[in-house]
Write a protein that holds these residues in place. Structure first.
Motif, PDB file in Angstrom:
ATOM      1  N   TYR A  22       0.820  -1.209   0.000  1.00 22.35           N
ATOM      2  CA  TYR A  22       0.000   0.000   0.000  1.00 22.35           C
ATOM      3  C   TYR A  22       0.858   1.264   0.000  1.00 22.35           C
ATOM      4  O   TYR A  22       0.525   2.256  -0.642  1.00 22.35           O
ATOM      5  N   ALA A  23       1.971   1.210   0.726  1.00 19.23           N
ATOM      6  CA  ALA A  23       2.803   2.393   0.863  1.00 19.23           C
ATOM      7  C   ALA A  23       4.244   1.982   1.095  1.00 19.23           C
ATOM      8  O   ALA A  23       4.543   0.846   1.489  1.00 19.23           O
ATOM      9  N   MET A  24       5.149   2.928   0.859  1.00 19.92           N
ATOM     10  CA  MET A  24       6.568   2.715   1.077  1.00 19.92           C
ATOM     11  C   MET A  24       7.092   3.760   2.047  1.00 19.92           C
ATOM     12  O   MET A  24       6.597   4.888   2.098  1.00 19.92           O
ATOM     13  N   GLY A  25       8.103   3.383   2.794  1.00 18.91           N
ATOM     14  CA  GLY A  25       8.720   4.309   3.725  1.00 18.91           C
ATOM     15  C   GLY A  25      10.229   4.222   3.684  1.00 18.91           C
ATOM     16  O   GLY A  25      10.801   3.202   3.295  1.00 18.91           O
ATOM     17  N   TRP A  26      10.866   5.317   4.059  1.00 16.96           N
ATOM     18  CA  TRP A  26      12.310   5.362   4.260  1.00 16.96           C
ATOM     19  C   TRP A  26      12.585   5.574   5.747  1.00 16.96           C
ATOM     20  O   TRP A  26      12.006   6.467   6.371  1.00 16.96           O
ATOM     21  N   PHE A  27      13.459   4.745   6.289  1.00 19.32           N
ATOM     22  CA  PHE A  27      13.920   4.866   7.663  1.00 19.32           C
ATOM     23  C   PHE A  27      15.438   4.940   7.657  1.00 19.32           C
ATOM     24  O   PHE A  27      16.084   4.547   6.691  1.00 19.32           O
ATOM     25  N   ARG A  28      16.015   5.429   8.743  1.00 19.35           N
ATOM     26  CA  ARG A  28      17.467   5.461   8.851  1.00 19.35           C
ATOM     27  C   ARG A  28      17.890   5.113  10.267  1.00 19.35           C
ATOM     28  O   ARG A  28      17.157   5.326  11.223  1.00 19.35           O
ATOM     29  N   GLN A  29      19.103   4.573  10.383  1.00 19.07           N
ATOM     30  CA  GLN A  29      19.641   4.203  11.680  1.00 19.07           C
ATOM     31  C   GLN A  29      21.130   4.514  11.717  1.00 19.07           C
ATOM     32  O   GLN A  29      21.901   3.990  10.919  1.00 19.07           O
ATOM     33  N   ALA A  30      21.520   5.370  12.650  1.00 23.01           N
ATOM     34  CA  ALA A  30      22.910   5.715  12.869  1.00 23.01           C
ATOM     35  C   ALA A  30      23.466   4.855  13.995  1.00 23.01           C
ATOM     36  O   ALA A  30      22.716   4.363  14.843  1.00 23.01           O
ATOM     37  N   PRO A  31      24.796   4.658  14.045  1.00 23.44           N
ATOM     38  CA  PRO A  31      25.389   3.855  15.118  1.00 23.44           C
ATOM     39  C   PRO A  31      25.014   4.383  16.498  1.00 23.44           C
ATOM     40  O   PRO A  31      25.124   5.575  16.769  1.00 23.44           O
TER      41      PRO A  31
ATOM     42  N   SER B 128      10.709   9.363   5.759  1.00 16.07           N
ATOM     43  CA  SER B 128       9.682   9.797   4.824  1.00 16.07           C
ATOM     44  C   SER B 128       8.864   8.608   4.367  1.00 16.07           C
ATOM     45  O   SER B 128       9.326   7.470   4.420  1.00 16.07           O
ATOM     46  N   GLY B 129       7.637   8.863   3.891  1.00 18.59           N
ATOM     47  CA  GLY B 129       6.778   7.809   3.385  1.00 18.59           C
ATOM     48  C   GLY B 129       5.888   8.314   2.270  1.00 18.59           C
ATOM     49  O   GLY B 129       5.646   9.522   2.150  1.00 18.59           O
ATOM     50  N   ILE B 130       5.398   7.380   1.443  1.00 18.07           N
ATOM     51  CA  ILE B 130       4.524   7.733   0.330  1.00 18.07           C
ATOM     52  C   ILE B 130       3.610   6.558   0.014  1.00 18.07           C
ATOM     53  O   ILE B 130       4.020   5.398   0.114  1.00 18.07           O
ATOM     54  N   THR B 131       2.362   6.845  -0.366  1.00 12.93           N
ATOM     55  CA  THR B 131       1.435   5.805  -0.793  1.00 12.93           C
ATOM     56  C   THR B 131       1.512   5.624  -2.300  1.00 12.93           C
ATOM     57  O   THR B 131       1.762   6.578  -3.045  1.00 12.93           O
ATOM     58  N   TRP B 132       1.313   4.379  -2.750  1.00 12.01           N
ATOM     59  CA  TRP B 132       1.351   4.113  -4.188  1.00 12.01           C
ATOM     60  C   TRP B 132       0.168   4.738  -4.913  1.00 12.01           C
ATOM     61  O   TRP B 132       0.300   5.218  -6.035  1.00 12.01           O
ATOM     62  N   GLY B 133      -1.005   4.730  -4.274  1.00 14.37           N
ATOM     63  CA  GLY B 133      -2.223   5.186  -4.930  1.00 14.37           C
ATOM     64  C   GLY B 133      -2.321   6.684  -5.088  1.00 14.37           C
ATOM     65  O   GLY B 133      -2.247   7.211  -6.206  1.00 14.37           O
ATOM     66  N   SER B 134      -2.477   7.394  -3.993  1.00 13.36           N
ATOM     67  CA  SER B 134      -2.688   8.836  -4.034  1.00 13.36           C
ATOM     68  C   SER B 134      -1.390   9.629  -4.064  1.00 13.36           C
ATOM     69  O   SER B 134      -1.401  10.817  -4.407  1.00 13.36           O
ATOM     70  N   GLY B 135      -0.286   9.018  -3.686  1.00 14.15           N
ATOM     71  CA  GLY B 135       0.965   9.740  -3.586  1.00 14.15           C
ATOM     72  C   GLY B 135       1.065  10.611  -2.355  1.00 14.15           C
ATOM     73  O   GLY B 135       1.888  11.538  -2.319  1.00 14.15           O
TER      74      GLY B 135
ATOM     75  N   THR C 112      24.086  11.241   8.414  1.00 15.47           N
ATOM     76  CA  THR C 112      24.850  10.015   8.235  1.00 15.47           C
ATOM     77  C   THR C 112      24.153   8.847   8.925  1.00 15.47           C
ATOM     78  O   THR C 112      23.862   8.901  10.118  1.00 15.47           O
ATOM     79  N   ALA C 113      23.880   7.790   8.171  1.00 16.07           N
ATOM     80  CA  ALA C 113      23.168   6.626   8.696  1.00 16.07           C
ATOM     81  C   ALA C 113      23.057   5.578   7.605  1.00 16.07           C
ATOM     82  O   ALA C 113      23.360   5.840   6.438  1.00 16.07           O
ATOM     83  N   VAL C 114      22.619   4.385   7.993  1.00 17.53           N
ATOM     84  CA  VAL C 114      22.168   3.394   7.026  1.00 17.53           C
ATOM     85  C   VAL C 114      20.701   3.672   6.744  1.00 17.53           C
ATOM     86  O   VAL C 114      19.890   3.751   7.671  1.00 17.53           O
ATOM     87  N   TYR C 115      20.361   3.830   5.481  1.00 15.88           N
ATOM     88  CA  TYR C 115      18.994   4.126   5.076  1.00 15.88           C
ATOM     89  C   TYR C 115      18.321   2.864   4.556  1.00 15.88           C
ATOM     90  O   TYR C 115      18.875   2.154   3.713  1.00 15.88           O
ATOM     91  N   TYR C 116      17.128   2.585   5.065  1.00 11.72           N
ATOM     92  CA  TYR C 116      16.358   1.411   4.697  1.00 11.72           C
ATOM     93  C   TYR C 116      15.042   1.820   4.056  1.00 11.72           C
ATOM     94  O   TYR C 116      14.381   2.751   4.521  1.00 11.72           O
ATOM     95  N   CYS C 117      14.636   1.117   3.006  1.00 20.35           N
ATOM     96  CA  CYS C 117      13.281   1.268   2.514  1.00 20.35           C
ATOM     97  C   CYS C 117      12.438   0.105   3.017  1.00 20.35           C
ATOM     98  O   CYS C 117      12.952  -0.974   3.327  1.00 20.35           O
ATOM     99  N   ALA C 118      11.138   0.331   3.129  1.00 19.47           N
ATOM    100  CA  ALA C 118      10.234  -0.667   3.676  1.00 19.47           C
ATOM    101  C   ALA C 118       8.873  -0.570   3.004  1.00 19.47           C
ATOM    102  O   ALA C 118       8.494   0.489   2.498  1.00 19.47           O
ATOM    103  N   SER C 119       8.135  -1.686   3.007  1.00 18.67           N
ATOM    104  CA  SER C 119       6.820  -1.774   2.400  1.00 18.67           C
ATOM    105  C   SER C 119       5.758  -2.023   3.468  1.00 18.67           C
ATOM    106  O   SER C 119       5.954  -2.861   4.356  1.00 18.67           O
TER     107      SER C 119
END
Length: 125
Positions: free
Chosen positions: A32-41, A49-56, A91-98
């Motif tokens: 339904y949607a995607m998100g970006w997360f980050r984690q620093a040491p 940030s996040g966004i939906t596939w349908g409406s944006g 500065t961090a590791v950036y992860y995308c998620a569904s």
């Protein structure tokens, strides 16, 4: 079921820009949607940030608002994170998620079903 692959990370000087990409494959119709997360040491994983596939519809953390822009290309099953005016604290590791349908709020990491492997972003001062 949904595979996510991030790319575009690297080393950049403060004030510079990077664009991250996240390509989704597999059972993408369940997303339904995607998100970006980050984690620093030494820090907890945080929502970026996040966004939906349908409406944006988009969401941004206060720390990146006005500097980062999330977008999606539905035909390519790909989301992007344009990062401008980068700071060392980015500065961090950036992860995308569904996140699936009716699966909670954008900012809550436990509400996401699938995660990519992460890509390192390093901003030098």
């Amino acid at each position: 079921q949904v595979q996510l692959v991030e790319s575009g990370g690297g080393l950049v000087q403060a004030g510079g820009s990077l664009r991250l990409s996240c390509a989704a494959s597999g059972r993408t119709f369940t997303s339904y949607a995607m998100g970006w997360f980050r984690q620093a040491p030494g820090k907890e994983r945080e929502f970026v940030s996040g966004i939906t596939w349908g409406s944006g519809s988009t969401d941004y953390a206060d720390s990146v608002k006005g500097r980062f822009t999330i977008s999606r290309d539905n035909a390519k099953n790909t989301v992007y994170l344009q990062m401008n005016s980068l700071k060392p604290e980015d500065t961090a590791v950036y992860y995308c998620a569904s996140r699936g349908y009716f699966s909670g709020t954008a900012v809550s990491a436990p509400d996401y079903d699938y995660w990519g492997q992460g890509t390192q972003v390093t901003v030098s001062s």
